[in-house]
Scaffold this active site. Sequence first.
Site, mmCIF file in Angstrom:
data_model
loop_
_atom_site.group_PDB
_atom_site.id
_atom_site.type_symbol
_atom_site.label_atom_id
_atom_site.label_comp_id
_atom_site.label_asym_id
_atom_site.label_seq_id
_atom_site.Cartn_x
_atom_site.Cartn_y
_atom_site.Cartn_z
ATOM 1 N N LYS A 117 0.833 -1.216 0.000
ATOM 2 C CA LYS A 117 0.000 0.000 0.000
ATOM 3 C C LYS A 117 0.853 1.244 0.000
ATOM 4 C CE LYS A 117 -4.470 -1.509 1.485
ATOM 5 N NZ LYS A 117 -5.593 -1.324 2.398
ATOM 6 N N LYS A 199 -3.465 -10.664 -7.089
ATOM 7 C CA LYS A 199 -4.657 -10.943 -6.295
ATOM 8 C C LYS A 199 -5.848 -10.155 -6.854
ATOM 9 C CE LYS A 199 -4.861 -8.793 -2.268
ATOM 10 N NZ LYS A 199 -4.653 -8.337 -0.897
ATOM 11 N N LYS A 202 -10.219 -4.605 -5.802
ATOM 12 C CA LYS A 202 -11.122 -3.574 -6.354
ATOM 13 C C LYS A 202 -10.383 -2.557 -7.211
ATOM 14 C CE LYS A 202 -10.401 -0.751 -2.409
ATOM 15 N NZ LYS A 202 -9.508 -1.556 -1.595
HETATM 16 P P1 TYM Z 1 -9.738 -6.748 3.275
HETATM 17 O O1 TYM Z 1 -10.795 -5.750 3.540
HETATM 18 O O2 TYM Z 1 -8.647 -6.400 2.327
HETATM 19 O O3 TYM Z 1 -10.353 -8.103 2.769
HETATM 20 C C1 TYM Z 1 -11.441 -8.704 3.468
HETATM 21 C C2 TYM Z 1 -11.355 -10.219 3.422
HETATM 22 O O4 TYM Z 1 -11.326 -10.698 2.073
HETATM 23 C C3 TYM Z 1 -10.179 -11.510 1.875
HETATM 24 N N1 TYM Z 1 -9.700 -11.278 0.513
HETATM 25 C C4 TYM Z 1 -9.464 -12.261 -0.364
HETATM 26 N N2 TYM Z 1 -9.588 -13.606 -0.267
HETATM 27 C C5 TYM Z 1 -9.295 -14.326 -1.368
HETATM 28 N N3 TYM Z 1 -8.873 -13.779 -2.532
HETATM 29 C C6 TYM Z 1 -8.740 -12.447 -2.675
HETATM 30 N N4 TYM Z 1 -8.357 -11.917 -3.818
HETATM 31 C C7 TYM Z 1 -9.037 -11.620 -1.553
HETATM 32 N N5 TYM Z 1 -9.031 -10.272 -1.353
HETATM 33 C C8 TYM Z 1 -9.441 -10.092 -0.084
HETATM 34 C C9 TYM Z 1 -9.171 -11.037 2.921
HETATM 35 O O5 TYM Z 1 -8.213 -12.026 3.206
HETATM 36 C C10 TYM Z 1 -10.067 -10.744 4.090
HETATM 37 O O6 TYM Z 1 -10.374 -11.912 4.804
HETATM 38 N N6 TYM Z 1 -7.093 -6.125 7.424
HETATM 39 C C11 TYM Z 1 -8.279 -6.741 6.856
HETATM 40 C C12 TYM Z 1 -9.574 -6.247 7.478
HETATM 41 C C13 TYM Z 1 -9.609 -6.375 8.956
HETATM 42 C C14 TYM Z 1 -9.740 -7.591 9.696
HETATM 43 C C15 TYM Z 1 -9.727 -7.212 11.051
HETATM 44 C C16 TYM Z 1 -9.873 -8.931 9.315
HETATM 45 C C17 TYM Z 1 -9.520 -5.352 9.842
HETATM 46 N N7 TYM Z 1 -9.597 -5.872 11.121
HETATM 47 C C18 TYM Z 1 -9.845 -8.168 12.074
HETATM 48 C C19 TYM Z 1 -9.974 -9.870 10.342
HETATM 49 C C20 TYM Z 1 -9.958 -9.502 11.693
HETATM 50 C C21 TYM Z 1 -8.297 -6.405 5.374
HETATM 51 O O7 TYM Z 1 -7.704 -5.453 4.925
HETATM 52 O O8 TYM Z 1 -9.090 -7.232 4.646
#
Ligand code: TYM
Length: 337
Positions: A117, A199, A202
């Site tokens: 990022k 990956k 969005k």
């Molecule tokens: P975030 O918002 O980027 O993504 C949310 C969830 O989607 C999964 N994910 C994917 N899984 C498979 N293939 C992909 N291309 C893909 N893109 C996203 C992510 O692994 C995630 O499970 N830091 C976290 C959000 C967060 C969080 C937390 C998660 C904040 N606090 C506490 C768990 C517990 C994040 O940026 O996910």
Amino acid sequence: MDNTTAKKVMLSGIQPSGDLHLGNYLGAVKNWADLADEFDCYYFMADLHTLTVRQNPAELRRRSTQQLAQYIACGLDPEKNTLFIQSHVHEHAELGWILNCYTMFGELSRMTQFKDKSAKNAENVNGGLFTYPSLMAADILLYQADFVPVGEDQKQHCELTRDIATRFNNIYGETFKVPEPYIPKVGARIMSLGAPNNKMSKSDPQGCVFLLDKPEDIARKFKRAVTDSDTEHCVRYAPQEKPGVANLMSIYSSVTGKSFDEIEREFDGKGYGVFKPAVGEAVIEHLRPIREEAERIIADKAYLSSVYTEGARKAQYIARKTLRKVYKKVGLVEKPF
Ligand code: TYM
């Protein structure tokens, strides 16, 4: 309700920094709906986390409530799961600060998400982006979570959360449950349809399928999906050699429940011209009821507000207990009112 219940605790969140996509769904949300009977489940919109990258305020508000509608449409029953907006439970920010003081500069510097990022937002490498994992640790540890159901890319943050919890417990005695990531066997890393070595995210709308995309858009994205130059068009699961095909097979397997062997047999000799639209069709049919239900719920603002209000109330009850314990352990004077 309290956290001494015999049920183990599941907790996860998604940033409403974009609309939910197939990666979020297959890597995370799809697997959450079945857990509600066995676990005490908490799922939230990680809105505070999104502020690490500049957001349009009106859009952020819209996406936060629409994300809740999509959680419900994906099968998260608000009666059985605690669904809330992160910023409504101020204990997250408060514990996040404390945990910052127990997280090392070197640990934060090693986080892949920070490196990615900060490269993408070179003009805004702010403190929040750097300390993001301490806030994520707070999200998890406040609820004494046993498991964190996420996609593969969040494993490193979950491991850091374990290290922070263990460090804190070693200094002050047993305070936090040390959580484990809970990662699906198939779908944990969905790749971009346009660039199968990246990956799905969005930021690449052509390679990304959103849960609320119209069927014709989904069909078009799958028809254009990048495969490989194999002249035989062989549908075979070989992630290193054929990443585009392996990705489409993972998506197909996740939405149909078919194994890779079954998929290889089904498309034996048929070629990519048949395979790609078939995956698109399966995704369209899988997402259709979710999109229709989400659209219905999005229109019901009063219902959504009642769900996140009740969710924040339940979540705060638990979060407050943990925070109080932490304040006491680190030596803060008890609040007199
Ligand atoms: P975030 O918002 O980027 O993504 C949310 C969830 O989607 C999964 N994910 C994917 N899984 C498979 N293939 C992909 N291309 C893909 N893109 C996203 C992510 O692994 C995630 O499970 N830091 C976290 C959000 C967060 C969080 C937390 C998660 C904040 N606090 C506490 C768990 C517990 C994040 O940026 O996910």
